[in-house]
Design an enzyme around this catalytic site. Structure first.
Site, PDB file in Angstrom:
ATOM      1  N   PRO A   2     -23.822  43.253  13.391  1.00 20.93           N
ATOM      2  CA  PRO A   2     -23.801  43.036  14.805  1.00 20.93           C
ATOM      3  C   PRO A   2     -24.932  43.752  15.490  1.00 20.93           C
ATOM      4  CG  PRO A   2     -21.882  44.219  13.976  1.00 20.93           C
ATOM      5  CD  PRO A   2     -22.858  44.132  12.918  1.00 20.93           C
ATOM      6  N   GLU A   3     -26.008  43.079  15.764  1.00 17.89           N
ATOM      7  CA  GLU A   3     -26.946  43.609  16.754  1.00 17.89           C
ATOM      8  C   GLU A   3     -26.545  42.971  18.079  1.00 17.89           C
ATOM      9  OE1 GLU A   3     -31.016  44.150  15.612  1.00 17.89           O
ATOM     10  OE2 GLU A   3     -30.534  44.220  13.493  1.00 17.89           O
ATOM     11  N   LYS A  52     -24.508  46.759  22.139  1.00 20.03           N
ATOM     12  CA  LYS A  52     -23.680  46.367  20.997  1.00 20.03           C
ATOM     13  C   LYS A  52     -22.189  46.535  21.282  1.00 20.03           C
ATOM     14  CE  LYS A  52     -27.446  47.837  18.020  1.00 20.03           C
ATOM     15  NZ  LYS A  52     -27.951  48.958  17.216  1.00 20.03           N
ATOM     16  N   ASN A 213     -31.472  47.421  13.432  1.00 20.29           N
ATOM     17  CA  ASN A 213     -32.497  47.647  12.415  1.00 20.29           C
ATOM     18  C   ASN A 213     -33.402  46.438  12.181  1.00 20.29           C
ATOM     19  OD1 ASN A 213     -33.781  49.401  10.729  1.00 20.29           O
ATOM     20  ND2 ASN A 213     -32.422  49.075   8.988  1.00 20.29           N
ATOM     21  N   ARG A 304     -31.858  55.385   8.244  1.00 25.08           N
ATOM     22  CA  ARG A 304     -31.924  53.913   8.263  1.00 25.08           C
ATOM     23  C   ARG A 304     -33.213  53.462   7.605  1.00 25.08           C
ATOM     24  NH1 ARG A 304     -28.430  51.749  11.783  1.00 25.08           N
ATOM     25  NH2 ARG A 304     -28.547  50.017  10.337  1.00 25.08           N
TER      26      ARG A 304
END
Length: 322
Positions: A2-3, A52, A213, A304
């Site tokens: 989920p972005e 988000k 990301n 990340r």
DNA sequence: CTAGCATGATCAC
DNA sequence: TGATCCTGCTAGC
């Protein structure tokens, strides 16, 4: 996962199928039971997203706040009045999209027995939604919702959200551009406040909300910006270009239900667009850059994975001040 | 079967 | 910086 685009799709789906409906809210898993009681049986007036996070306003002036985190996902089902995304949230394999229709439309007889750890189940006359694995899921009053919203940076999908509401007669379409311009100003101001590398700053939800990301890596590539560049050193012109490019690719994401950032001329004409040709750098470490054929780099930054092209995304030459 | 991993974020130290 | 939250798919025994 989920972005931001997933959450805005989710908000639209919620607003379409639950908006104005009286809903039953429960927690088959039990962990949300005491909160569920506070909104159970009330009308879900309106659903919206920022960054988000998903917010649903209920008729007793309480709000449901959901943050899917890394694992969270909603699944849906219902009758013919209840169509749209079958599942929105964490994709379980590369290439999973969020479009499709419910399979039990013909013979809907209410929601199925819950499978697995269903944190929240929402049921209306025509359909249901199950939520699993969210990072955050709670019922809040207006002030606490506002506190969450205030912590979030400008959302590049605000224009998309306003246009969606305007189509329902619930907003003025002219506000779309105004709010996006204001978002750009806020984004610019936020970047100027920090020397943090731009690659890290874009993941900070108080700088810009909704970028994750994939969009981080792809937007920096599309704008030929080194992820290591200090945020406050990005020029006004580059910042403006970056903001509007993020707006553009994320609006595509809302429309498509998946992230595709490549331009047609940069795709392998023999291959499929999705997912093999969807990205410039994300998960393409060691492969050849679509633009310059250099090998795509990968580094772990702030826990990340960061992907970039070391040739296309060089830092600007330092200017001597002599 | 299990360990590892994922588009996220917070908290402790 | 590392542990933790927490779910489900996938690769590798």
């Amino acid at each position: 996962m989920p972005e931001g685009h997933s959450l805005h799709r989710l908000a639209r789906q919620f607003d379409d199928v639950f908006g104005g409906q009286t809903v039953l809210v429960s927690s088959p898993q039990g962990r949300f039971s005491s909160d569920a009681e506070r909104i159970d049986g009330h009308q879900l007036e309106h659903a919206f997203a920022k960054g988000k996070q998903l917010f649903c306003r209920f008729s007793n002036d309480l709000y449901l706040r959901v943050h899917l985190g890394l694992y969270g996902a909603f699944s849906f089902g219902g009758d013919q009045h209840f169509t749209g995304a079958s599942s929105i949230g964490a994709p379980r394999k590369i290439g999973e999209s969020e479009t499709g229709t419910t399979s039990d439309a013909e013979s809907y007889n209410g929601p199925p027995a819950p499978v697995g750890a269903v944190r929240v189940r929402i049921v209306s006359e025509h359909g249901w939604a199950d939520l699993r694995g969210p990072t955050a899921c709670e019922v809040l009053d207006h002030d606490r919702v506002q506190a969450h919203l205030n912590k979030l940076g400008p959302d590049p999908l605000i224009g998309s959200a306003v246009r969606f509401r305007a189509a329902k007669g619930q907003a003025d379409i002219a506000d779309s551009e105004t709010l996006l311009e204001a978002g750009h100003k806020e984004f610019r101001a936020n970047l100027l406040k920090t020397k943090t590398p731009i690659g890290v700053a874009l993941m900070n939800q108080s700088v810009i909300s909704g970028v994750g990301n994939i969009y981080r890596a792809e937007a920096l590539f599309r704008n030929r910006i080194s992820p290591a560049l200090p945020a406050n050193e990005l020029s006004a012109q580059k910042t403006r270009k970056l903001w509007w490019d993020i707006v553009s690719v994320m609006e595509d994401g809302v429309r498509d239900g998946k992230i595709i950032t490549t331009l047609p001329e940069d795709r392998d004409p023999q291959g499929v667009i999705w997912p093999d040709n969807a990205y410039y750098v994300y998960q393409r470490q060691g492969m050849q850059c679509r633009k310059c054929s250099a090998r795509i780099s990968l580094a772990e930054v702030a826990a990340r994975k960061l992907y970039w092209c070391p040739r296309c995304q060089k830092r600007p030459r330092q200017r001597h001040s002599t």
